[in-house]
Motif scaffolding. Structure first.
Motif, PDB file in Angstrom:
ATOM      1  N   LEU A  14      60.874 -30.047 -63.556  1.00 52.83           N
ATOM      2  CA  LEU A  14      61.009 -29.990 -62.111  1.00 52.83           C
ATOM      3  C   LEU A  14      60.703 -31.357 -61.528  1.00 52.83           C
ATOM      4  CD1 LEU A  14      58.981 -26.696 -61.464  1.00 52.83           C
ATOM      5  CD2 LEU A  14      61.462 -26.898 -61.736  1.00 52.83           C
ATOM      6  N   PHE A  15      61.169 -31.583 -60.304  1.00 53.71           N
ATOM      7  CA  PHE A  15      60.787 -32.820 -59.618  1.00 53.71           C
ATOM      8  C   PHE A  15      60.754 -32.571 -58.122  1.00 53.71           C
ATOM      9  CE2 PHE A  15      65.268 -33.124 -58.776  1.00 53.71           C
ATOM     10  CZ  PHE A  15      65.455 -34.045 -57.747  1.00 53.71           C
ATOM     11  N   ARG A  16      60.028 -33.424 -57.446  1.00 52.89           N
ATOM     12  CA  ARG A  16      60.037 -33.462 -55.989  1.00 52.89           C
ATOM     13  C   ARG A  16      60.401 -34.877 -55.566  1.00 52.89           C
ATOM     14  NH1 ARG A  16      55.094 -30.994 -53.592  1.00 52.89           N
ATOM     15  NH2 ARG A  16      56.387 -29.119 -53.553  1.00 52.89           N
ATOM     16  N   ALA A  17      61.465 -34.997 -54.822  1.00 49.28           N
ATOM     17  CA  ALA A  17      61.866 -36.306 -54.313  1.00 49.28           C
ATOM     18  C   ALA A  17      60.871 -36.754 -53.248  1.00 49.28           C
ATOM     19  CB  ALA A  17      63.262 -36.226 -53.720  1.00 49.28           C
ATOM     20  N   LYS A  33      70.030 -32.053 -61.842  1.00 50.92           N
ATOM     21  CA  LYS A  33      70.150 -30.831 -62.646  1.00 50.92           C
ATOM     22  C   LYS A  33      70.907 -31.095 -63.941  1.00 50.92           C
ATOM     23  CE  LYS A  33      69.275 -26.760 -59.957  1.00 50.92           C
ATOM     24  NZ  LYS A  33      69.674 -25.363 -59.713  1.00 50.92           N
ATOM     25  N   GLN A  34      71.886 -31.986 -63.889  1.00 46.82           N
ATOM     26  CA  GLN A  34      72.653 -32.293 -65.089  1.00 46.82           C
ATOM     27  C   GLN A  34      71.802 -32.982 -66.153  1.00 46.82           C
ATOM     28  OE1 GLN A  34      75.984 -34.463 -63.445  1.00 46.82           O
ATOM     29  NE2 GLN A  34      77.178 -32.600 -63.084  1.00 46.82           N
ATOM     30  N   CYS A  35      70.719 -33.612 -65.723  1.00 47.63           N
ATOM     31  CA  CYS A  35      69.816 -34.209 -66.716  1.00 47.63           C
ATOM     32  C   CYS A  35      68.534 -33.384 -66.873  1.00 47.63           C
ATOM     33  CB  CYS A  35      69.515 -35.669 -66.421  1.00 47.63           C
ATOM     34  SG  CYS A  35      68.744 -36.021 -64.843  1.00 47.63           S
ATOM     35  N   GLY A  36      68.569 -32.127 -66.395  1.00 45.81           N
ATOM     36  CA  GLY A  36      67.516 -31.181 -66.737  1.00 45.81           C
ATOM     37  C   GLY A  36      66.416 -30.975 -65.723  1.00 45.81           C
ATOM     38  N   PHE A  37      66.578 -31.457 -64.478  1.00 44.27           N
ATOM     39  CA  PHE A  37      65.518 -31.358 -63.483  1.00 44.27           C
ATOM     40  C   PHE A  37      65.979 -30.573 -62.255  1.00 44.27           C
ATOM     41  CE2 PHE A  37      64.217 -34.968 -65.983  1.00 44.27           C
ATOM     42  CZ  PHE A  37      62.834 -34.922 -65.981  1.00 44.27           C
ATOM     43  N   ALA A  38      65.209 -29.561 -61.885  1.00 42.21           N
ATOM     44  CA  ALA A  38      65.442 -28.808 -60.653  1.00 42.21           C
ATOM     45  C   ALA A  38      64.478 -29.306 -59.578  1.00 42.21           C
ATOM     46  CB  ALA A  38      65.247 -27.321 -60.889  1.00 42.21           C
ATOM     47  N   GLN A  61      61.810 -18.442 -58.478  1.00 42.46           N
ATOM     48  CA  GLN A  61      63.006 -19.294 -58.398  1.00 42.46           C
ATOM     49  C   GLN A  61      63.129 -20.228 -59.591  1.00 42.46           C
ATOM     50  OE1 GLN A  61      63.317 -21.465 -54.703  1.00 42.46           O
ATOM     51  NE2 GLN A  61      64.912 -22.814 -55.491  1.00 42.46           N
ATOM     52  N   PHE A  62      61.979 -20.603 -60.205  1.00 38.49           N
ATOM     53  CA  PHE A  62      61.999 -21.612 -61.257  1.00 38.49           C
ATOM     54  C   PHE A  62      61.593 -21.071 -62.617  1.00 38.49           C
ATOM     55  CE2 PHE A  62      60.837 -23.776 -57.225  1.00 38.49           C
ATOM     56  CZ  PHE A  62      62.018 -24.489 -57.071  1.00 38.49           C
ATOM     57  N   LYS A  63      61.206 -19.798 -62.690  1.00 39.74           N
ATOM     58  CA  LYS A  63      60.658 -19.262 -63.948  1.00 39.74           C
ATOM     59  C   LYS A  63      61.648 -19.384 -65.095  1.00 39.74           C
ATOM     60  CE  LYS A  63      58.161 -15.586 -63.555  1.00 39.74           C
ATOM     61  NZ  LYS A  63      57.690 -14.183 -63.407  1.00 39.74           N
ATOM     62  N   THR A  64      62.886 -19.002 -64.860  1.00 42.30           N
ATOM     63  CA  THR A  64      63.903 -19.092 -65.917  1.00 42.30           C
ATOM     64  C   THR A  64      64.168 -20.537 -66.284  1.00 42.30           C
ATOM     65  OG1 THR A  64      64.928 -17.037 -65.177  1.00 42.30           O
ATOM     66  CG2 THR A  64      66.244 -18.481 -66.567  1.00 42.30           C
ATOM     67  N   TRP A  65      64.256 -21.390 -65.280  1.00 45.23           N
ATOM     68  CA  TRP A  65      64.545 -22.809 -65.518  1.00 45.23           C
ATOM     69  C   TRP A  65      63.447 -23.472 -66.354  1.00 45.23           C
ATOM     70  CZ3 TRP A  65      68.749 -25.814 -64.370  1.00 45.23           C
ATOM     71  CH2 TRP A  65      68.599 -27.195 -64.492  1.00 45.23           C
ATOM     72  N   THR A  66      62.200 -23.183 -66.020  1.00 42.03           N
ATOM     73  CA  THR A  66      61.097 -23.860 -66.705  1.00 42.03           C
ATOM     74  C   THR A  66      60.871 -23.331 -68.110  1.00 42.03           C
ATOM     75  OG1 THR A  66      59.474 -22.339 -65.738  1.00 42.03           O
ATOM     76  CG2 THR A  66      59.895 -24.397 -64.556  1.00 42.03           C
ATOM     77  N   ARG A  67      61.369 -22.116 -68.405  1.00 37.95           N
ATOM     78  CA  ARG A  67      61.125 -21.534 -69.716  1.00 37.95           C
ATOM     79  C   ARG A  67      62.343 -21.595 -70.628  1.00 37.95           C
ATOM     80  NH1 ARG A  67      57.395 -16.353 -67.795  1.00 37.95           N
ATOM     81  NH2 ARG A  67      55.670 -17.616 -67.027  1.00 37.95           N
TER      82      ARG A  67
END
Length: 257
Positions: A151-154, A168-173, A251-257
Protein backbone atom coordinates in the motif's frame (compact mmCIF):
# COMPACT_ATOMS: atom_id res chain seq x y z
CA UNK A 1 -23.78 -32.14 43.48
CA UNK A 2 -20.21 -32.77 42.46
CA UNK A 3 -17.76 -29.92 43.05
CA UNK A 4 -15.87 -28.67 40.04
CA UNK A 5 -12.13 -29.00 40.42
CA UNK A 6 -9.95 -25.94 40.76
CA UNK A 7 -8.07 -27.00 37.63
CA UNK A 8 -11.27 -27.18 35.61
CA UNK A 9 -12.40 -23.75 36.81
CA UNK A 10 -8.99 -22.27 36.03
CA UNK A 11 -9.08 -23.75 32.52
CA UNK A 12 -12.60 -22.43 32.01
CA UNK A 13 -11.54 -18.97 33.15
CA UNK A 14 -8.60 -18.97 30.75
CA UNK A 15 -10.80 -20.13 27.88
CA UNK A 16 -13.34 -17.38 28.54
CA UNK A 17 -10.55 -14.80 28.73
CA UNK A 18 -9.02 -15.96 25.45
CA UNK A 19 -12.40 -15.99 23.74
CA UNK A 20 -13.07 -12.47 24.98
CA UNK A 21 -9.63 -11.28 23.84
CA UNK A 22 -10.22 -12.80 20.41
CA UNK A 23 -13.67 -11.25 20.02
CA UNK A 24 -14.02 -9.58 16.63
CA UNK A 25 -13.75 -5.81 16.39
CA UNK A 26 -17.32 -4.73 15.55
CA UNK A 27 -16.66 -0.97 15.24
CA UNK A 28 -13.15 -0.79 13.77
CA UNK A 29 -11.11 2.32 13.11
CA UNK A 30 -7.85 2.40 11.19
CA UNK A 31 -5.46 4.91 12.71
CA UNK A 32 -2.55 5.81 10.42
CA UNK A 33 0.50 8.04 10.78
CA UNK A 34 2.54 9.64 8.04
CA UNK A 35 6.14 10.59 8.75
CA UNK A 36 7.19 14.16 9.47
CA UNK A 37 9.96 15.68 11.57
CA UNK A 38 9.65 12.78 14.08
CA UNK A 39 9.86 15.14 17.04
CA UNK A 40 6.79 13.62 18.72
CA UNK A 41 7.37 10.04 17.50
CA UNK A 42 8.65 8.70 20.87
CA UNK A 43 5.68 10.20 22.72
CA UNK A 44 3.22 8.81 20.17
CA UNK A 45 4.78 5.36 20.58
CA UNK A 46 4.31 5.59 24.36
CA UNK A 47 0.60 6.41 23.95
CA UNK A 48 0.04 3.58 21.47
CA UNK A 49 1.74 1.12 23.82
CA UNK A 50 -0.19 2.33 26.85
CA UNK A 51 -3.50 2.10 24.98
CA UNK A 52 -2.62 -1.18 23.21
CA UNK A 53 -3.49 0.32 19.83
CA UNK A 54 -1.94 -0.96 16.60
CA UNK A 55 -1.62 1.46 13.70
CA UNK A 56 -0.29 1.64 10.15
CA UNK A 57 2.71 3.88 9.51
CA UNK A 58 3.26 5.39 6.05
CA UNK A 59 6.95 6.22 5.85
CA UNK A 60 9.12 8.48 3.72
CA UNK A 61 12.68 9.60 4.40
CA UNK A 62 11.74 13.15 5.37
CA UNK A 63 13.97 15.75 7.04
CA UNK A 64 13.86 15.45 10.83
CA UNK A 65 14.49 17.65 13.84
CA UNK A 66 17.01 15.09 15.06
CA UNK A 67 19.05 12.61 13.08
CA UNK A 68 19.58 11.84 9.40
CA UNK A 69 16.01 11.63 8.09
CA UNK A 70 12.95 9.71 9.21
CA UNK A 71 14.20 6.47 7.63
CA UNK A 72 17.86 7.12 8.42
CA UNK A 73 20.09 5.23 10.83
CA UNK A 74 19.23 7.48 13.77
CA UNK A 75 15.54 6.48 13.71
CA UNK A 76 16.06 2.84 12.68
CA UNK A 77 15.80 1.53 16.29
CA UNK A 78 12.51 3.38 16.72
CA UNK A 79 11.06 1.70 13.63
CA UNK A 80 12.40 -1.69 14.66
CA UNK A 81 10.66 -1.38 18.03
CA UNK A 82 7.36 -0.55 16.34
CA UNK A 83 7.71 -3.64 14.18
CA UNK A 84 8.24 -5.79 17.28
CA UNK A 85 5.05 -4.33 18.78
CA UNK A 86 2.92 -5.48 15.85
CA UNK A 87 2.31 -2.27 13.93
CA UNK A 88 2.02 -2.29 10.13
CA UNK A 89 4.05 -0.30 7.61
CA UNK A 90 3.58 1.04 4.08
CA UNK A 91 5.16 3.45 1.62
CA UNK A 92 4.82 7.23 1.59
CA UNK A 93 7.31 7.46 -1.34
CA UNK A 94 10.94 7.51 -0.23
CA UNK A 95 11.61 11.16 -1.08
CA UNK A 96 8.13 12.38 -0.08
CA UNK A 97 7.18 13.09 -3.69
CA UNK A 98 4.17 15.28 -4.53
CA UNK A 99 2.17 14.76 -7.69
CA UNK A 100 1.74 18.11 -9.49
CA UNK A 101 0.11 17.30 -12.83
CA UNK A 102 -0.36 14.69 -15.54
CA UNK A 103 1.68 14.86 -18.73
CA UNK A 104 1.24 13.02 -22.02
CA UNK A 105 2.50 9.48 -22.63
CA UNK A 106 2.17 8.21 -19.08
CA UNK A 107 4.37 10.70 -17.25
CA UNK A 108 3.79 13.30 -14.57
CA UNK A 109 5.19 16.45 -13.06
CA UNK A 110 6.44 15.53 -9.59
CA UNK A 111 8.08 17.51 -6.80
CA UNK A 112 10.07 15.75 -4.04
CA UNK A 113 10.43 17.49 -0.67
CA UNK A 114 13.44 15.37 0.31
CA UNK A 115 16.39 13.67 -1.35
CA UNK A 116 18.66 14.79 -4.16
CA UNK A 117 15.86 16.48 -6.12
CA UNK A 118 14.32 18.25 -3.12
CA UNK A 119 12.23 21.25 -4.18
CA UNK A 120 12.60 20.60 -7.91
CA UNK A 121 9.67 19.98 -10.24
CA UNK A 122 10.62 17.15 -12.59
CA UNK A 123 9.10 14.89 -15.23
CA UNK A 124 8.77 11.36 -13.88
CA UNK A 125 7.97 8.09 -15.62
CA UNK A 126 5.93 5.31 -14.08
CA UNK A 127 9.10 3.30 -13.49
CA UNK A 128 10.68 6.10 -11.48
CA UNK A 129 7.57 6.49 -9.37
CA UNK A 130 7.29 2.75 -8.77
CA UNK A 131 10.95 2.67 -7.76
CA UNK A 132 10.20 5.38 -5.17
CA UNK A 133 7.29 3.41 -3.75
CA UNK A 134 9.36 0.26 -3.46
CA UNK A 135 12.43 2.02 -2.05
CA UNK A 136 10.49 3.13 1.03
CA UNK A 137 9.15 -0.39 1.60
CA UNK A 138 12.57 -1.94 1.06
CA UNK A 139 14.09 0.36 3.67
CA UNK A 140 11.25 -0.30 6.11
CA UNK A 141 11.70 -4.05 5.83
CA UNK A 142 15.46 -3.69 6.22
CA UNK A 143 15.21 -1.83 9.51
CA UNK A 144 12.09 -3.46 11.01
CA UNK A 145 12.36 -7.05 9.83
CA UNK A 146 8.65 -6.80 8.94
CA UNK A 147 7.39 -7.02 5.36
CA UNK A 148 5.45 -3.80 4.64
CA UNK A 149 1.99 -3.85 3.13
CA UNK A 150 1.70 -3.33 -0.67
CA UNK A 151 0.00 0.00 0.00
CA UNK A 152 1.04 3.62 -0.29
CA UNK A 153 -0.16 7.08 0.56
CA UNK A 154 0.80 9.88 -1.78
CA UNK A 155 2.07 12.95 0.09
CA UNK A 156 -0.81 15.34 0.61
CA UNK A 157 -3.09 12.63 -0.76
CA UNK A 158 -2.45 14.18 -4.20
CA UNK A 159 -2.88 11.73 -7.06
CA UNK A 160 -4.50 11.32 -10.45
CA UNK A 161 -6.27 8.32 -12.01
CA UNK A 162 -3.30 7.64 -14.27
CA UNK A 163 -0.86 7.74 -11.36
CA UNK A 164 -3.00 5.33 -9.32
CA UNK A 165 -3.21 2.97 -12.28
CA UNK A 166 0.56 3.00 -12.70
CA UNK A 167 1.07 2.32 -9.00
CA UNK A 168 -1.35 -0.62 -9.07
CA UNK A 169 0.48 -2.08 -12.05
CA UNK A 170 3.62 -2.25 -9.92
CA UNK A 171 1.75 -3.72 -6.95
CA UNK A 172 0.69 -0.74 -4.80
CA UNK A 173 -2.85 0.31 -3.87
CA UNK A 174 -3.42 3.85 -2.63
CA UNK A 175 -4.84 4.66 0.80
CA UNK A 176 -6.49 7.97 1.57
CA UNK A 177 -8.50 8.85 4.67
CA UNK A 178 -12.07 9.57 5.67
CA UNK A 179 -13.25 13.18 5.81
CA UNK A 180 -13.77 12.84 9.56
CA UNK A 181 -10.47 10.95 9.76
CA UNK A 182 -8.50 14.06 8.84
CA UNK A 183 -7.38 14.76 12.40
CA UNK A 184 -6.09 18.23 11.61
CA UNK A 185 -2.61 18.09 13.10
CA UNK A 186 -1.22 20.03 10.12
CA UNK A 187 -3.68 22.92 10.49
CA UNK A 188 -2.62 26.21 12.18
CA UNK A 189 -3.15 25.91 15.92
CA UNK A 190 -4.35 29.51 16.33
CA UNK A 191 -7.41 28.79 14.18
CA UNK A 192 -7.74 25.09 15.02
CA UNK A 193 -6.73 24.57 18.67
CA UNK A 194 -6.29 21.06 19.99
CA UNK A 195 -9.56 21.13 21.94
CA UNK A 196 -11.52 21.93 18.77
CA UNK A 197 -9.82 19.18 16.76
CA UNK A 198 -10.46 16.64 19.50
CA UNK A 199 -14.13 17.59 19.81
CA UNK A 200 -14.63 17.49 16.05
CA UNK A 201 -13.04 14.05 15.73
CA UNK A 202 -15.03 12.55 18.62
CA UNK A 203 -18.26 13.95 17.14
CA UNK A 204 -17.77 12.93 13.52
CA UNK A 205 -15.70 9.73 13.29
CA UNK A 206 -17.68 6.67 12.27
CA UNK A 207 -16.99 2.93 12.20
CA UNK A 208 -14.70 1.92 9.35
CA UNK A 209 -13.02 5.32 9.04
CA UNK A 210 -9.34 5.62 8.19
CA UNK A 211 -7.76 8.28 10.43
CA UNK A 212 -4.64 10.23 9.53
CA UNK A 213 -2.07 12.17 11.57
CA UNK A 214 1.70 12.71 11.47
CA UNK A 215 4.83 11.98 13.49
CA UNK A 216 5.65 15.68 13.54
CA UNK A 217 4.46 18.80 11.68
CA UNK A 218 6.86 21.69 11.25
CA UNK A 219 4.25 24.44 10.85
CA UNK A 220 1.92 23.82 13.82
CA UNK A 221 2.88 25.87 16.86
CA UNK A 222 0.89 23.86 19.43
CA UNK A 223 1.59 20.21 18.55
CA UNK A 224 -1.49 18.01 18.14
CA UNK A 225 0.39 14.92 19.26
CA UNK A 226 0.59 13.55 21.80
CA UNK A 227 -1.68 16.01 23.65
CA UNK A 228 -4.83 15.08 21.71
CA UNK A 229 -3.91 11.52 20.81
CA UNK A 230 -4.52 9.77 24.14
CA UNK A 231 -7.76 11.56 25.06
CA UNK A 232 -9.00 10.91 21.52
CA UNK A 233 -8.21 7.19 21.70
CA UNK A 234 -9.82 6.93 25.14
CA UNK A 235 -12.90 8.83 23.94
CA UNK A 236 -13.28 6.63 20.87
CA UNK A 237 -12.89 3.47 22.97
CA UNK A 238 -15.60 4.76 25.31
CA UNK A 239 -17.89 4.98 22.28
CA UNK A 240 -17.26 1.32 21.51
CA UNK A 241 -14.68 1.76 18.77
CA UNK A 242 -11.65 -0.48 18.43
CA UNK A 243 -8.48 -0.21 16.34
CA UNK A 244 -6.94 -2.35 13.62
CA UNK A 245 -4.21 -2.03 11.00
CA UNK A 246 -4.94 -1.70 7.31
CA UNK A 247 -4.13 -5.33 6.64
CA UNK A 248 -7.60 -6.01 8.12
CA UNK A 249 -9.43 -3.24 6.25
CA UNK A 250 -12.19 -4.73 4.05
CA UNK A 251 -11.14 -2.65 1.04
CA UNK A 252 -7.50 -3.77 1.21
CA UNK A 253 -7.65 -7.20 2.87
CA UNK A 254 -7.57 -9.18 -0.38
CA UNK A 255 -4.93 -6.92 -1.89
CA UNK A 256 -2.57 -7.13 1.08
CA UNK A 257 -2.88 -10.91 1.39
Amino acid sequence: MRCLSFGFLASLSIAVHVAHAAAPCSKPLYLTFDTGHMGVAPLIAEVLNRQNVKVTFFAANEPTKEGDGSLGDHWAPWWKARGAEGHAFASHTFDHVYWRSDLPRGSWQMRPTAGASKGQTEVWTSQRYCDQLQLANTRLEQITGVKPLPLFRAPGGKTSPSLLTAAKQCGFAHVGWADAGFLGDELPSDKYPNALLQHRALSNIRSGDILMAHLGIWSRQDPWAPAVLEPLIEGLKAKGFCFATLKDHPQFKTWTR
